[in-house]
Every structure is written in C-alpha cells, then in structure tokens.
Motif scaffolding. Structure first.
Motif, mmCIF file in Angstrom:
data_model
loop_
_atom_site.group_PDB
_atom_site.id
_atom_site.type_symbol
_atom_site.label_atom_id
_atom_site.label_comp_id
_atom_site.label_asym_id
_atom_site.label_seq_id
_atom_site.Cartn_x
_atom_site.Cartn_y
_atom_site.Cartn_z
ATOM 1 N N ILE A 87 0.848 -1.201 0.000
ATOM 2 C CA ILE A 87 0.000 0.000 0.000
ATOM 3 C C ILE A 87 0.885 1.253 0.000
ATOM 4 O O ILE A 87 0.639 2.212 -0.741
ATOM 5 N N ALA A 88 1.930 1.221 0.801
ATOM 6 C CA ALA A 88 2.861 2.360 0.859
ATOM 7 C C ALA A 88 3.532 2.567 -0.497
ATOM 8 O O ALA A 88 3.627 3.694 -0.996
ATOM 9 N N ASP A 89 3.989 1.480 -1.116
ATOM 10 C CA ASP A 89 4.670 1.599 -2.417
ATOM 11 C C ASP A 89 3.724 2.148 -3.485
ATOM 12 O O ASP A 89 4.118 2.996 -4.298
ATOM 13 N N ALA A 90 2.486 1.662 -3.474
ATOM 14 C CA ALA A 90 1.518 2.166 -4.455
ATOM 15 C C ALA A 90 1.292 3.664 -4.265
ATOM 16 O O ALA A 90 1.207 4.422 -5.233
ATOM 17 N N ALA A 91 1.219 4.095 -3.016
ATOM 18 C CA ALA A 91 1.000 5.524 -2.737
ATOM 19 C C ALA A 91 2.227 6.351 -3.142
ATOM 20 O O ALA A 91 2.096 7.464 -3.642
ATOM 21 N N THR A 92 3.411 5.802 -2.934
ATOM 22 C CA THR A 92 4.648 6.499 -3.337
ATOM 23 C C THR A 92 4.648 6.723 -4.843
ATOM 24 O O THR A 92 4.924 7.827 -5.330
ATOM 25 N N LYS A 93 4.306 5.658 -5.570
ATOM 26 C CA LYS A 93 4.326 5.756 -7.027
ATOM 27 C C LYS A 93 3.200 6.662 -7.521
ATOM 28 O O LYS A 93 3.411 7.487 -8.406
ATOM 29 N N GLN A 94 2.031 6.517 -6.926
ATOM 30 C CA GLN A 94 0.885 7.314 -7.377
ATOM 31 C C GLN A 94 1.151 8.809 -7.186
ATOM 32 O O GLN A 94 0.761 9.629 -8.009
ATOM 33 N N SER A 95 1.828 9.153 -6.082
ATOM 34 C CA SER A 95 2.078 10.573 -5.806
ATOM 35 C C SER A 95 3.447 11.021 -6.341
ATOM 36 O O SER A 95 3.914 12.109 -6.011
ATOM 37 N N LEU A 96 4.067 10.184 -7.149
ATOM 38 C CA LEU A 96 5.335 10.513 -7.832
ATOM 39 C C LEU A 96 6.427 10.978 -6.872
ATOM 40 O O LEU A 96 7.028 12.038 -7.063
ATOM 41 N N LYS A 97 6.658 10.168 -5.863
ATOM 42 C CA LYS A 97 7.702 10.515 -4.892
ATOM 43 C C LYS A 97 8.986 9.764 -5.204
ATOM 44 O O LYS A 97 8.957 8.638 -5.692
#
Lengths: 236, 236
Positions: A123-133
């Motif tokens: 979930i954390a990785d998906a959020a990182t990628k989705q928010s372009l971090k």
C-alpha cells in the motif's frame, strides 16, 4: 506518466519482475513508452522502455527530475487500529504526505496485535508511485511500544500525542520546528496508558496535544503529517 | 460519554426517534445513564437519560460544555471521486477536522455524477458525534461547478486548488488567514479544466497550489482541512 521503482546500472534503469509485470500487464505499456523511474532514495529520471523480458525491463535514463532532497524526514509510530481498514487509510495518506518511516507498535490498550506488514508495504509503495515521490517509505515490523522507545534516542524532535489531561502537554505550534527530522507516536483507540506516556517523556519525548480535539488514531496521524508537510513545504 | 443530536425545550433535551434508537438499541443505554447532547449549532450539555419512549427520549440538561465558538467556518466543495469509498473517507476526515459545509460538485472532468447525499450526511453526523463536536456539518446536494461558483460571492477567502502549471498560483502559506471563514474548491481526478479555473479566478477565487506535490482528491481536501484547523486552533 507512471513511476516505477528501479535500480540504476550502466546509465540505465532496471525494473525487477514485479515492476515489469505492473508495467506490462497492468498498465499495458511497451517498448518506447515514456515512464518515470526512481531508486526510492531521492533520484528520479524520465526515460523510455528499451526492452522487456519476463524477468526484467530496461529503461533509458533521460532527463533527471528535480527533487526537494532537503525535505526533513518524518517517522510515524502508531498502534494499529481495531479496524484494519483504518490503518490502511492512515498508511496510504501519510505516505502521500511524505512520511518516510512507519513503525507499527503494540501499546497497553492495543486492540490489534497482528498485522500484515507485506500488504502494508505494498500500500505504501503504491502511494509512493501514485504521488510521484522519489523516496520509498519503509514499513517496519510490529514491535512492542517500550522496545520501540529506545530507538532514535538521539533524535531531538520526538513527540508523543495523547489525550490524558492529567499530564501536561505542549501546544503543537510551539514545538514543531520546520527543517528537523521528527518522530511522532500515535496511540491506540484507548490512548496510551499513563505509564507509557511517562516512560516516553522520561526518554525525551515531548508530550503534545492537538488542542481540545478528539481525533481517531488515523486522523491524528494524517493531521500531524499534513501540518508537518505544510510547515516544511512552505518554510523559508 | 456518547454525544447525541437533540433539540432543547423547557430546559430539557429531546432526542428524536432515530437518535433514541441509537441510544437504546445500538449503545444499550437506559434511564439515568450519562450522555452528552448538542443542538448541532454550538451548544453542548452533559445530562442523563430521564425517559425513553419509542418515539423520543428526554435528557436532563446539566453542566454546559465550553465550546470554541469563535472558530471560523471552513467549507469544502469537491468533485466526488470515481471510487465512492474515497469520497466517504474525505467526508469523515474533514468533519473530524471541523469542516462545516460540504458541497459536492460536478466538474468538466468528473467521473462520478451520482451520489447518495443522505448516506454522506449520515457519515458526517457519525463523525461529528464520534469527535464530540457541537456543530453539525451540512452535506449539500450535488450541483454543477459553474452554478456553485456564484454562491458565497462575498466571501473573501475563496480558494481553488489545482495542478495546472500554466496558471499562476499563490503559495498556501501566503494566502491562508487564520480567523477568517473560508471556502476551498478541490477538483476531480483529472483536475479542473483550464476554463473552470479561469472562471473561478474571475469570480474572486484565489488560485493556489500545494507546492510541487501531487495529492489525490481526498488527500488534498484532508490536507487543506488539517492545515486550516492547525492555523486556527493555535492562533494567537
């Protein structure tokens, strides 16, 4: 443009099998498509797909993206909520807000003592990628509150948020220093025990309250991460 | 102690049938149990249950709770997300953070044009009661973005948040004034259209960005509500 985790080698980015699957099977991208790649440690490049095999993909390294690498690190330690869904909302949101370490802890009043760290890391990785971090957020294993406390001993900006009105608290605005790495402890639904709060204070944690407000566990974490993000994004 | 919505009459609080059901059947409370009651307009009292019938309950009015009634009003207008669940997370969280009006709007790029306002009002009410607030948050009917814009014409602090880098934006920290009623517009997954942003600016909305950050719709709303709460809770 979609972002992928990669490792960089010989002036190319290499996506592992999992990221390759995501690129090819989920997003239906192929040769020559434009993508973004990050090492998860602060570097991000534009590139395009050079080659895809079942095990990996090769991406060219084009223009480097400018990343605000002087952003201080916020770590959040929290007692997983009774409802697993609420913990997952917390994780997704604070990763979007730039939190770099998440420490699940068990506290005296914890109602949940088993978690699925692998699922939470996804979930954390998906959020990182989705928010372009360009920084990956690390999910740590569940550990006991008192074992956890001794970590980050030398960090100056350590906070424990609680609702125990018998224990003096500082106002958030008076203790949050922009530009400083920080750690916040968020308790379970029944709050930290008095003993836990005192132990933390003895170890240098600053006792804080969010004013006369009652927040759910996940709301407290998202609130703190939002304010920390705001103060640091717009400092100077 | 649990909080209930009530109307006040003859120095007593009266709970309607729905609140009575919640008190008696869900929370299993009965005669003489202690409760909190609010009119949803800024008043809250401690009391105890005097009488329960099927249609209503009577609560004594005891000590009045001190409420920070000078807290300015934040209204959030947002384009409901494709995933209904994400809109519901937004609503629950911003109500906990003190938002007083929520305006669902349809925008050019909206992917969802049907919502269940009654269900959303229930979520808002549950969050109000859970976080022990004395002000009810009002969920408004879904309306078209351009129709909505003319509302609150005279409000000075109106903001439109977007990611269109071709349109100049102010930094959030430079435009948010603590102590002032405010309204923020949050766009759909595909952002507001250029035309929509210009229309809003022409009507006095300030164009803002959250720095070089990409937030989901619901994260943008929660972030803004957190920062607004922080600046107002800790002002002066």
């Amino acid at each position: 443009m979609n972002l992928f985790f990669a490792h960089f080698e010989n002036n190319q980015a290499i996506l592992d099998e999992k990221e390759t699957h995501h690129l090819q099977k989920v997003l239906r991208l192929g040769k020559n498509d434009k993508v973004l790649v990050t090492d998860g440690k602060g570097k991000m490049f534009e590139g395009h797909v050079l080659e895809i095999t079942k095990k990996q993909s090769l991406i060219s390294l084009g223009k480097e993206r400018e990343i605000q690498n002087n952003f201080p690190e916020l770590s959040v330690a929290f007692a997983p909520t009774k409802s697993n869904e609420r913990s997952e909302i917390l994780i997704e949101k604070i990763v979007e807000l730039g939190v770099r370490n998440i420490f699940p802890i068990t506290s005296f009043h914890s109602e949940r003592r088993k978690i699925n760290v692998e699922r939470w890391q996804k979930i954390a990785d998906a959020a990182t990628k989705q928010s372009l971090k360009a920084h990956r957020c690390q999910l740590h294993d569940l550990q006991d509150f008192k074992n956890f406390l001794s970590l980050k001993k030398n960090l100056e900006n350590k906070f424990i948020a609680h609702c125990n009105s018998a224990i003096p608290t500082s106002l958030l605005k008076n203790v949050l220093s922009p530009g400083e790495d920080s750690l916040i402890l968020i308790g379970p639904e029944g709050d930290f025990s008095q003993d836990e709060i005192h132990t933390a204070i003895d170890l240098g944690y600053k006792s804080i309250s969010f004013g006369n407000q009652r927040f759910r566990t996940e709301t407290a974490g998202i609130y703190f991460a939002s304010v920390y993000n705001f103060l640091n994004t717009f400092r100077a």
